[in-house]
Scaffold this motif. Sequence first.
Motif, mmCIF file in Angstrom:
data_model
loop_
_atom_site.group_PDB
_atom_site.id
_atom_site.type_symbol
_atom_site.label_atom_id
_atom_site.label_comp_id
_atom_site.label_asym_id
_atom_site.label_seq_id
_atom_site.Cartn_x
_atom_site.Cartn_y
_atom_site.Cartn_z
ATOM 1 N N LYS A 170 0.726 -1.272 0.223
ATOM 2 C CA LYS A 170 -0.023 -0.103 -0.007
ATOM 3 C C LYS A 170 0.891 1.094 0.038
ATOM 4 N N PHE A 171 2.131 1.197 0.765
ATOM 5 C CA PHE A 171 2.900 2.282 0.565
ATOM 6 C C PHE A 171 3.422 2.562 -0.968
ATOM 7 N N ALA A 172 3.628 1.293 -1.411
ATOM 8 C CA ALA A 172 4.147 1.319 -3.060
ATOM 9 C C ALA A 172 3.070 2.126 -3.880
ATOM 10 N N LEU A 173 1.849 1.597 -3.415
ATOM 11 C CA LEU A 173 0.560 2.076 -4.464
ATOM 12 C C LEU A 173 0.493 3.627 -4.104
ATOM 13 N N GLU A 174 0.567 3.997 -2.917
ATOM 14 C CA GLU A 174 0.726 5.669 -2.627
ATOM 15 C C GLU A 174 1.812 6.255 -3.369
ATOM 16 N N GLY A 175 2.926 5.539 -3.745
ATOM 17 C CA GLY A 175 3.980 6.228 -4.239
ATOM 18 C C GLY A 175 3.666 6.418 -5.896
ATOM 19 N N LEU A 176 3.129 5.135 -6.384
ATOM 20 C CA LEU A 176 2.604 5.105 -7.800
ATOM 21 C C LEU A 176 1.596 6.122 -7.974
ATOM 22 N N SER A 177 0.428 6.459 -7.241
ATOM 23 C CA SER A 177 -0.353 7.249 -7.355
ATOM 24 C C SER A 177 -0.052 8.712 -7.490
ATOM 25 N N GLN A 178 0.963 9.191 -6.611
ATOM 26 C CA GLN A 178 1.623 10.415 -6.705
ATOM 27 C C GLN A 178 2.206 10.589 -7.855
ATOM 28 N N LEU A 179 3.184 9.685 -8.293
ATOM 29 C CA LEU A 179 4.109 9.707 -9.641
ATOM 30 C C LEU A 179 3.108 9.986 -10.686
ATOM 31 N N LEU A 180 2.120 9.196 -10.817
ATOM 32 C CA LEU A 180 0.854 9.254 -11.927
ATOM 33 C C LEU A 180 0.345 10.653 -11.977
ATOM 34 N N ALA A 181 0.102 11.256 -10.764
ATOM 35 C CA ALA A 181 -0.644 12.619 -10.634
ATOM 36 C C ALA A 181 0.254 13.491 -11.284
ATOM 37 N N ASP A 182 1.507 13.336 -10.901
ATOM 38 C CA ASP A 182 2.526 14.306 -11.190
ATOM 39 C C ASP A 182 2.674 14.440 -12.847
ATOM 40 N N GLU A 183 2.783 13.145 -13.274
ATOM 41 C CA GLU A 183 2.982 12.968 -14.788
ATOM 42 C C GLU A 183 1.928 13.178 -15.499
ATOM 43 N N LEU A 184 0.594 13.114 -15.167
ATOM 44 C CA LEU A 184 -0.593 13.606 -15.874
ATOM 45 C C LEU A 184 -1.031 14.827 -15.498
ATOM 46 N N ASP A 185 -0.418 15.647 -14.803
ATOM 47 C CA ASP A 185 -1.170 16.914 -14.290
ATOM 48 C C ASP A 185 -0.837 17.789 -15.403
ATOM 49 N N ASP A 186 -1.615 17.855 -16.289
ATOM 50 C CA ASP A 186 -1.582 19.096 -17.287
ATOM 51 C C ASP A 186 -2.689 19.111 -18.301
ATOM 52 N N GLU A 187 -3.089 20.270 -18.798
ATOM 53 C CA GLU A 187 -4.411 20.298 -19.554
ATOM 54 C C GLU A 187 -4.609 19.169 -20.694
ATOM 55 N N ARG A 188 -3.265 18.707 -21.171
ATOM 56 C CA ARG A 188 -3.204 17.772 -22.355
ATOM 57 C C ARG A 188 -3.830 16.608 -21.905
ATOM 58 N N HIS A 189 -3.721 16.076 -20.798
ATOM 59 C CA HIS A 189 -3.938 14.839 -20.352
ATOM 60 C C HIS A 189 -5.293 14.830 -19.798
ATOM 61 N N ASN A 190 -5.596 15.395 -19.000
ATOM 62 C CA ASN A 190 -6.888 15.744 -18.281
ATOM 63 C C ASN A 190 -7.450 14.431 -17.580
ATOM 64 N N VAL A 191 -6.283 13.941 -16.832
ATOM 65 C CA VAL A 191 -6.337 12.633 -15.954
ATOM 66 C C VAL A 191 -5.718 12.888 -14.863
ATOM 67 N N ARG A 192 -6.984 12.754 -13.481
ATOM 68 C CA ARG A 192 -6.439 12.957 -12.443
ATOM 69 C C ARG A 192 -6.322 11.824 -11.522
ATOM 70 N N VAL A 193 -5.517 11.646 -10.501
ATOM 71 C CA VAL A 193 -5.031 10.578 -9.795
ATOM 72 C C VAL A 193 -5.008 10.676 -8.393
ATOM 73 N N ASN A 194 -5.699 10.055 -7.749
ATOM 74 C CA ASN A 194 -5.735 10.157 -5.963
ATOM 75 C C ASN A 194 -5.939 9.055 -5.389
ATOM 76 N N SER A 195 -5.300 8.786 -4.195
ATOM 77 C CA SER A 195 -5.482 7.518 -3.316
ATOM 78 C C SER A 195 -6.512 7.837 -2.299
ATOM 79 N N LEU A 196 -7.385 6.663 -1.759
ATOM 80 C CA LEU A 196 -8.506 6.843 -1.179
ATOM 81 C C LEU A 196 -8.337 5.562 -0.130
#
Length: 249
Positions: A170-196
Motif C-alpha cells: 500500500k505504501f508502494a501504491l501511494e507512491g505510484l498514485s503520486q507519481l502518476l498524478a504528477d506525470e499526468l497533471d496538465d491540460e493535455r492529459h485531463n487525468v487526475r489520480v488520487n488515493s483513497l
Amino acid sequence: MQNYQAPEGLLTDRIILVTGAGDGIGRVAAKTYAAHGATVILLGRTISKLESVYDEIEAAGHPKPAIVPLNLEGAAVKDYEEMAMTIEQNFGRLDGLLHNAGILGTRSPVELYDPETWTRVMQVNVTAPFLLTRALIPLLRQSGDASVIFSSSGVGRKAKAYWGAYAVSKFALEGLSQLLADELDDERHNVRVNSLNPGATRTSMRIMAYPAENPNQNVNPDALMPSYLYLMGADSRGVNGQQLSAQSK
C-alpha cells in the motif's frame, strides 16, 4: 467529500473500470457507478461473482456492463495490452479506473514472513495495478475528464507491526498514485489520480485481518460511496495527487 450528495446522472455516458468488482467495496462501487449512469467494466478473477454483479446491474435497468475475467496474480503484460485493445475497440476511451482488487497475505513479523506470500501480495497489490494502469493510460487520455482512484489503507500511510507485505504494497501504491498524478497533471492529459483509504469496513478482508473483531462495529461499503462518487465524477476536477479518506475516524 464524505458527505457528498451525488447529483442524478453524475456518471452518465462514462466508461469506468473497477477491479475486484466481484466482492466487497468493488462490488458496491460498481453497482453504485452504474446506478449513476456509468457503463461499468467489471474486472475480477471469479466469473460467477462478476456475473452476479452484472445481473444485478442489468436487472436494475442501468447501462449494460461488461465483464473482464482476469487473474491479477498470473496475468502477463500481453494480457493487459490485449484487454486495453478490447476496451478501445468497444468503447474508444476510458473515463474512470478504480483500483480496488487486493489481497491481505499473512500478518506476521518480517523475520518470519513467507517469501512466496510476499511475492504474491506484491504481484497482486502493486505490479498488477502498475501494468493495468500502464496499458490503460492511452485510453484515459482519450477522455475529456478521467479519474483514477487507488484504494489505499491506514497501514499504507503509517506502518504498523506485523502487517508485512500488505502494508509495504500500500505504501508502494501511494507512491505510484503520486507519481502518476504528477506525470499526468496538465491540460493535455485531463487525468487526475488520487488515493483513497476506505477505513474500517465490513468486508471479508477486514474479517481476515481482525478475526477477533466484531464486524458489526464497522460500516458497510455503501457508507463509503459518497467519496467514491465524488472522486469519480466531474465535481472532483482539480483534485489531484491527494491522499484522501472515506471515513473521518
